[in-house]
Write a protein that holds these residues in place. Structure first.
Motif, short mmCIF file in Angstrom:
data_model
loop_
_atom_site.label_atom_id
_atom_site.label_comp_id
_atom_site.label_asym_id
_atom_site.label_seq_id
_atom_site.Cartn_x
_atom_site.Cartn_y
_atom_site.Cartn_z
N VAL A 262 37.70 -11.09 55.60
CA VAL A 262 37.56 -11.89 56.73
C VAL A 262 37.41 -11.27 57.99
CG1 VAL A 262 39.19 -13.34 58.24
CG2 VAL A 262 39.49 -13.62 55.70
N GLU A 263 37.90 -10.02 58.22
CA GLU A 263 37.63 -9.47 59.36
C GLU A 263 36.02 -9.28 59.64
OE1 GLU A 263 38.43 -5.01 61.95
OE2 GLU A 263 39.25 -5.52 59.72
N LEU B 296 34.20 -12.02 61.07
CA LEU B 296 34.60 -12.58 62.27
C LEU B 296 33.55 -13.07 63.39
CD1 LEU B 296 37.93 -10.77 63.04
CD2 LEU B 296 37.70 -13.01 62.18
N VAL C 126 32.42 -16.38 62.44
CA VAL C 126 33.42 -17.32 62.67
C VAL C 126 33.30 -17.58 64.59
CG1 VAL C 126 35.74 -17.89 62.86
CG2 VAL C 126 34.86 -16.59 61.03
N ASN C 127 33.21 -16.50 65.13
CA ASN C 127 33.00 -16.72 66.75
C ASN C 127 32.12 -17.65 66.99
OD1 ASN C 127 33.62 -15.49 69.58
ND2 ASN C 127 31.33 -15.35 69.36
N ILE D 25 29.29 -19.05 56.41
CA ILE D 25 30.56 -18.03 56.55
C ILE D 25 30.77 -17.51 55.25
CG2 ILE D 25 32.87 -17.42 57.23
CD1 ILE D 25 32.49 -19.80 59.40
N VAL E 207 32.55 -15.27 52.87
CA VAL E 207 33.50 -14.05 52.96
C VAL E 207 33.89 -13.59 51.65
CG1 VAL E 207 35.33 -16.10 53.07
CG2 VAL E 207 36.18 -13.71 53.57
N ILE F 104 40.69 -18.38 57.55
CA ILE F 104 39.50 -18.71 58.37
C ILE F 104 39.87 -20.13 58.97
CG2 ILE F 104 37.21 -19.22 58.48
CD1 ILE F 104 36.69 -16.89 56.50
N MET G 261 42.14 -19.86 61.62
CA MET G 261 41.68 -19.22 62.77
C MET G 261 40.65 -20.21 63.65
SD MET G 261 40.03 -15.52 61.46
CE MET G 261 41.27 -14.02 61.31
N THR H 85 42.01 -21.37 67.35
CA THR H 85 41.16 -21.09 68.28
C THR H 85 40.54 -22.16 69.18
OG1 THR H 85 40.82 -18.84 67.12
CG2 THR H 85 39.43 -19.06 69.02
#
Length: 305
Positions: free
Chosen positions: A41-42, A45, A48-49, A180, A182, A204, A207, A211
């Protein structure tokens, strides 16, 4: 891409003797593999941002967020969407899930429904998509026809589209604005993407929704100031939140919340700025529901007098 070539369908070399392992050995193997999910997942990111920023922009324009998926993917979407109204006091229309087989498939699998690309289009068409909406197609393999059909339709309406998958070069992302991907590697139980792939997708979506709501002003510090205090536990949580932020007593927090019909935001603003309920509501409206900005706005307004 053929099914057998997908990472999510390959055999995991750490679990080839799964059926011969002792119970603790099985548990340890699953746990060891699960530890790799957060790392995967990292890696995505930054992507995802990009997606979160786009969703915030779209929702600020009155748009909506849709998850579309089949089987486990649809259920994960439904779990995330259904938690938004009680956690963030969002309208149920703001974050929605379109699931193959309909909502009943959340409880009982309708396995063949995922193969119908046209149904994905038809189901999403009922939502009257606009260019301000965002549609996230969820599919571990990246090739499930149902969400692909929905994504193709969403593109024709100008909606921003995202593919969430667990394979590189996923088919769904031939049609999306952003993918995305992953990649969590082969599952302990070969092809059982309800395990690592689903865990990654749940992380995700957590997140993304959290967020987005923070950026929309539904959180103050790290507290759920838009919580829907609809039962005893949540009313008690509302009191604790007001007490934490304002340093008021339990009794005072309860008194103020009774005046606001247990809406936390105006209660905080009232305590922090010595304002009336009506003044707090007007100021919150002016500041688009952002508590921090509202408190500053009222302080500045009083300083000008």
């Amino acid at each position: 891409m053929e099914l057998s070539n997908l990472t999510t369908e390959k055999r995991n070399q750490a679990s080839t003797n799964l059926d011969q392992m002792a119970t603790m050995e099985i548990l340890q193997t699953i746990n060891k593999e699960d530890k790799t999910v957060a790392d995967a997942v990292e890696m995505v990111l930054p992507t995802v941002n990009v997606v979160v920023e786009k969703i915030v922009e779209s929702l600020n324009k009155g748009g909506r967020l849709f998850y579309i998926g089949a089987g486990t993917s649809g259920r994960i979407g439904m779990m995330d969407a259904s938690e938004c109204p009680p956690t963030f006091l969002t309208d149920p229309e703001t974050v929605q899930t379109v699931m193959s087989g309909g909502n009943n498939a959340f409880f009982r699998a309708v396995e063949n429904a995922e193969d119908n690309e046209q149904q994905g289009e038809l189901d999403l068409k009922l939502k009257n998509l606009t260019k301000n909406d965002v549609v996230i197609g969820i599919t571990a393999s990246g090739r499930t026809p149902y969400p692909i059909g929905g994504i193709k339709y969403a593109k024709t309406n100008g909606a921003y589209t995202v593919g969430l998958s667990s394979n590189k070069n996923s088919l769904i992302n031939d049609y999306t604005d952003q993918g995305i991907e992953v990649v969590v590697g082969p599952e302990v139980l070969t092809g059982s993407t309800r395990m690592k792939a689903a865990t990654a997708h749940k992380m995700i979506l957590n997140m993304i929704s959290t967020t987005v709501m923070v950026k929309l002003g539904k959180v103050y510090q790290n507290l759920m100031v838009d919580v829907n205090a609809s039962n005893y536990k949540l009313r008690e949580r509302a009191k604790i939140i007001v007490m934490e932020i304002t340093n008021e007593s339990y009794e005072k927090a309860e008194e103020i919340l009774n005046q606001t019909n247990f809406e936390v935001k105006p209660a905080i603003v009232m305590c922090q700025t010595n304002s009336t309920y009506q003044e707090a509501l007007v100021a919150l409206e002016e500041c688009k529901g952002n508590v921090r900005k509202t408190i500053s706005y009222l302080f500045n307004k009083k300083m000008e007098r």
